[in-house]
Write an enzyme that holds these catalytic residues in place. Structure first.
Site, PDB file in Angstrom:
ATOM      1  CG  ASP A  54      17.148  36.753  20.058  1.00 24.17           C
ATOM      2  OD1 ASP A  54      16.222  36.779  19.232  1.00 24.17           O
ATOM      3  OD2 ASP A  54      17.942  37.694  20.227  1.00 24.17           O
ATOM      4  CG  ASP A 241      13.547  37.973  16.961  1.00 24.55           C
ATOM      5  OD1 ASP A 241      14.196  37.063  17.501  1.00 24.55           O
ATOM      6  OD2 ASP A 241      13.532  39.137  17.371  1.00 24.55           O
TER       7      ASP A 241
END
Length: 352
Positions: A54, A241
């Site tokens: 992440d 992201d």
């Protein structure tokens, strides 16, 4: 964590447990409905976990033996008591709050390996309890935050990301991401594989999102085009992201986009749907004078119960906000995260 990332966590669904494969060059990652996982090894002897990587967060936490048996039954988890290289970081704890729920636990230190990259004494956040959302997230044994070095939630001594621990061991202070829809992708640490993109890489500086102290992989695009329409020169900040599967565009851009999708409609809660069979235009964005193209097919998310319409993988945010660029965008392109130069690079890829 920015609100778009929290929203993406809330919407993230997994309909099938991903499989894993190994490679000799770079780290294989797998996906199910936009949830990308990769294998990571901890301890001595090594224990294999499958983590969400992440780039939108900084915490490195795992399911652990400190959790109740009711939560770990039938799941993969790290057991520090079975590792000869594990030590408890006395007095150190962590607590992460997502809009989907929170988790907390204690911090241990142990050897961590990603592909052939190993680091000893790495802080590992060992969960003691997690929110129901995470209990239902099958196949994921934790999260490895790869933001560009803002402090995590550890206390009383906040730590920076796992990436800062491995940088001295990398040939170059970069990592690259090449995701693939509904199949395997790769993340490479320390090098750029020229076989994974076409053309040249366009670089742009990392920018700080207003209201934050930095740490996010963000940049300013120089404009956009929808389908074969004229390029709009508009300087807009973008957060990149890998941890979310619903991208977001400012409402003014989103309405122009859906005007090109036959049958698209907006729900009462503001979400956008369209007939699954509709043609969805490509989206082009600018990095300097370069043009990076996203396949419109990536914006088709899950089918609705009516069997006709699909929920869109690109939704809206307020005008004046940043673009939230995650998996639907990243599945079309090659992205360089250059930690040393604090810049991002983008290149086109051949779509499969």
């Amino acid at each position: 964590m920015p609100e778009p990332l929290q929203s993406a966590w809330n919407r993230l669904q997994s309909r099938e447990e991903p499989g894993l494969a190994t490679r000799d060059n770079g780290q294989t990652i797998t996906t199910s409905d936009g949830l990308f996982l990769f294998p990571l090894r901890i301890g001595s002897p090594q224990q294999m976990l499958n983590l969400i990587f992440d780039t939108g967060s900084g915490d490195f936490w795992v399911w652990s033996w400190l959790m109740p048996d009711t939560q770990t039954s039938g799941r993969n988890y790290y057991n520090g008591s079975n590792s000869s290289t594990a030590t408890r970081w006395q007095g150190q704890s962590f607590g992460v709050d997502y809009s989907a729920g929170s988790l907390h636990g204690l911090v241990w230190q142990d050897a961590v390996w990603v592909d052939n990259i190993g680091v000893g004494g790495n802080p590992i956040e060992c969960a003691q309890d997690v929110a129901p959302f995470f209990l239902n997230l099958e196949g994921a044994d934790g999260v490895l935050g790869l933001s560009n070095a803002f402090n995590d939630s550890e206390s009383p001594a906040p730590q920076q990301t796992w990436l800062t621990w491995v940088l001295p061991r990398l040939p170059a202070s970069v990592f690259t991401v090449a995701l693939s829809p509904k199949s395997m992708g790769t993340i490479d640490f320390g090098f750029i594989d020229s076989s994974k993109y076409i053309g040249t890489i366009a670089y742009t500086p990392v920018t700080i999102i207003p209201g934050t102290t930095g740490g996010f992989w963000a940049f300013n695009w120089t404009g956009f085009a929808i389908g074969d329409q004229k390029f709009n020169y508009t300087n807009i900040q973008v957060m990149v992201d890998t941890g979310g599967n619903i991208s977001q565009l400012p409402q003014s851009i989103l309405k122009k986009f859906f005007a090109q999708v036959k049958g698209a409609y907006q729900q009462s809660d503001g979400g956008w749907n369209f007939p699954c069979a509709s043609a969805v235009p490509n989206l082009t964005f600018g990095v300097g004078n370069s043009r990076i193209v996203i396949s419109g097919k990536n914006f088709i998310f899950n089918p609705l119960a009516d069997g006709i319409n699909c929920y869109s993988a690109v939704q809206g945010t307020s005008d004046g906000s940043y673009v939230y660029m995650n998996v639907p965008f990243l599945e079309s392109i090659f992205v360089v995260h250059d930690y040393g130069a604090m810049r991002m690079g983008f290149a086109n890829r051949t779509w499969t």
